[in-house]
Design a protein around this motif. Structure first.
Motif, short mmCIF file in Angstrom:
data_model
loop_
_atom_site.label_atom_id
_atom_site.label_comp_id
_atom_site.label_asym_id
_atom_site.label_seq_id
_atom_site.Cartn_x
_atom_site.Cartn_y
_atom_site.Cartn_z
N GLU A 192 -28.00 -34.91 -14.53
CA GLU A 192 -28.16 -34.89 -13.08
C GLU A 192 -27.66 -33.61 -12.42
N LEU A 193 -27.13 -32.68 -13.23
CA LEU A 193 -26.74 -31.36 -12.73
C LEU A 193 -27.80 -30.30 -13.03
N THR A 246 -27.40 -35.97 -5.84
CA THR A 246 -26.20 -35.46 -6.51
C THR A 246 -25.44 -34.48 -5.64
N THR A 292 -36.05 -32.29 -9.14
CA THR A 292 -35.10 -31.38 -8.49
C THR A 292 -34.70 -31.89 -7.12
N GLN A 297 -35.27 -31.55 -18.28
CA GLN A 297 -33.93 -31.72 -17.71
C GLN A 297 -32.93 -32.13 -18.80
N MET A 342 -25.55 -28.79 -8.51
CA MET A 342 -26.45 -28.33 -9.56
C MET A 342 -25.72 -27.24 -10.35
N VAL A 384 -31.97 -34.30 -7.55
CA VAL A 384 -30.69 -33.65 -7.84
C VAL A 384 -30.06 -33.15 -6.54
N GLY A 397 -31.71 -28.91 -12.45
CA GLY A 397 -32.97 -28.92 -11.73
C GLY A 397 -34.09 -28.44 -12.62
#
Length: 408
Positions: A114-115, A73, A66, A102, A76, A69, A117
């Protein structure tokens, strides 16, 4: 004192899906014997995200996923949460399991991994049983309903005795902005952060960099000002998702309503922090310590947290013992700058020490006050303009019993 603004309103029937565009779900998948143990929180669109994480050097696999992310990124769209197993100190397999959670969540929702958590809470050092989790992820049915948010808040609990939810609304650029939060936490509570998971949603339009700044500010005043037992966990995090669906102009520190937004975020965070402190394992009382007249706000919060975290102060409150000597001793060993001759202490509204000398008071009145479910201690140092608050709970026989048998 809780920070407020004129147009900030507490929402009754508050829940994590009160902001526009959020859905949640919770269920029993089989990690625990009976209680809900798997939950999901989803935004209709990718949300800007901010997060704060445990300062424990040993950090659990889901927290690392997380954190990546949030920091890499910056967006989320969903977070998958399990209770009953912390997936901490589980080595390479633990990381594989966190990434599998994930991946499977992303597949279910049709979004990029990658979106997503991941958060876990529970027993440390046991490998995850992934079959019920993978199966449960497929069965979760997120919805924007109060019932769904309740199931979410139940599924993230461990030794908590109650769910913890709150929400506020305010007007920005003529748009109604909602900020809502759900948390879990009962034991191993000594932030920065504690055994605590906090999830905050908002439909405000705000970039991740500014959201992170706002979260850091309010965390120091709220989540980092509570303590139950002095232990810092491996899994703890607070994550804020802002999906922008309210349609306000992008919030920055230069926006005329910036301070109001931060105040509302602080209200949500403070509510959750106090609920966690009040629900400390075996606790019967919430203790609030206010320190005034310190050389700075930081010093004041340091002293307040030391007093509320003192095992001797906590047991005195539990036993309704007006032993102010334990309070002044904690002030003295806090490490903060103090003048040992100018300390005034009040328990409730009763002054027990003035300028570091005892004051005559009614023992019976103090005992009666200490029997209340919420106890306040005020320490005035008479040294400066610094003020600070901290929250904790009493230390009871049940705390020992709960933690002596946690794995059994």
């Amino acid at each position: 004192m809780k920070t407020t603004a004129i147009n900030i309103k507490h929402i009754s029937g508050n829940n994590i899906v009160s902001p526009i565009g959020f859905k949640a779900a919770g269920m029993h998948c089989g990690i625990k014997h009976k209680k809900n143990d798997l939950a999901i929180l989803v935004s209709e669109v990718p949300a800007n995200v901010a997060g704060v994480f445990t300062t424990n050097v040993i950090q659990a696999a889901p927290l690392l996923v997380t954190k990546d992310v949030v920091q890499q990124t910056g967006k989320m769209q969903a977070i998958i949460v399990n209770s009953g197993n912390a997936n901490a100190c589980t080595g390479k397999q633990g990381m594989k399991d966190a990434y599998l959670m994930q991946e499977k969540t992303a597949e279910k929702l049709g979004i990029a991994p990658e979106l997503v958590g991941v958060a876990s809470t529970g027993v440390i050092g046991e490998q995850m049983r992934m079959e019920p989790i993978v199966k449960g992820i497929q069965e979760l049915a997120p919805a924007a309903k109060l019932e769904s948010s309740i199931l979410f808040s139940q599924a993230i609990l461990t030794t908590d005795t109650v769910t913890k939810n709150t929400a506020y609304s305010l007007t920005i650029d003529g748009k109604t902005i909602t900020i809502a939060g759900t948390a879990k936490g009962s034991g191993m509570i000594e932030p920065n952060m504690a055994t605590m998971l906090g999830f905050i949603t908002t439909d405000a339009n705000i970039e991740s960099i500014h959201l992170q700044g706002a979260l850091k500010t309010v965390t120091d005043l709220t989540f980092n000002s509570i303590t139950v037992d002095g232990d810092t966990s491996t899994n703890d995090m607070v994550v804020v998702m802002a999906n922008g669906m309210a349609g306000n102009d992008s919030l920055t520190p230069a926006h005329p309503d910036w301070e109001a937004f931060v105040a509302a975020l602080q209200n949500v965070s403070q509510d959750l922090a106090k609920m966690i402190a009040k629900d400390g394992e075996g606790a019967t009382k919430l203790i609030e310590v206010e320190v005034k007249g310190a050389v700075s706000d930081i010093e004041a919060r340091k002293i307040a947290k030391t007093v509320v975290g003192s095992p001797l102060v906590k047991t005195a409150v539990f036993g309704t013992d007006a032993n102010w000597g334990r309070i002044i001793a904690a002030v003295g060993y806090s490490g903060a700058t103090i003048d040992p001759n100018t300390i005034t202490i009040e328990i409730g509204t009763t002054k027990v020490v003035e300028n570091s000398e005892p004051v005559h008071f009614s023992e019976d009145d103090i005992i009666l006050y200490l029997k209340q479910p919420e106890v306040k201690i005020v320490v005035d140092l008479h040294q400066g303009n610094g003020n600070g608050l901290a929250w904790g709970c009493d230390l009871t026989y049940d705390y020992v019993q709960i933690n002596a048998t946690y794995r059994t």
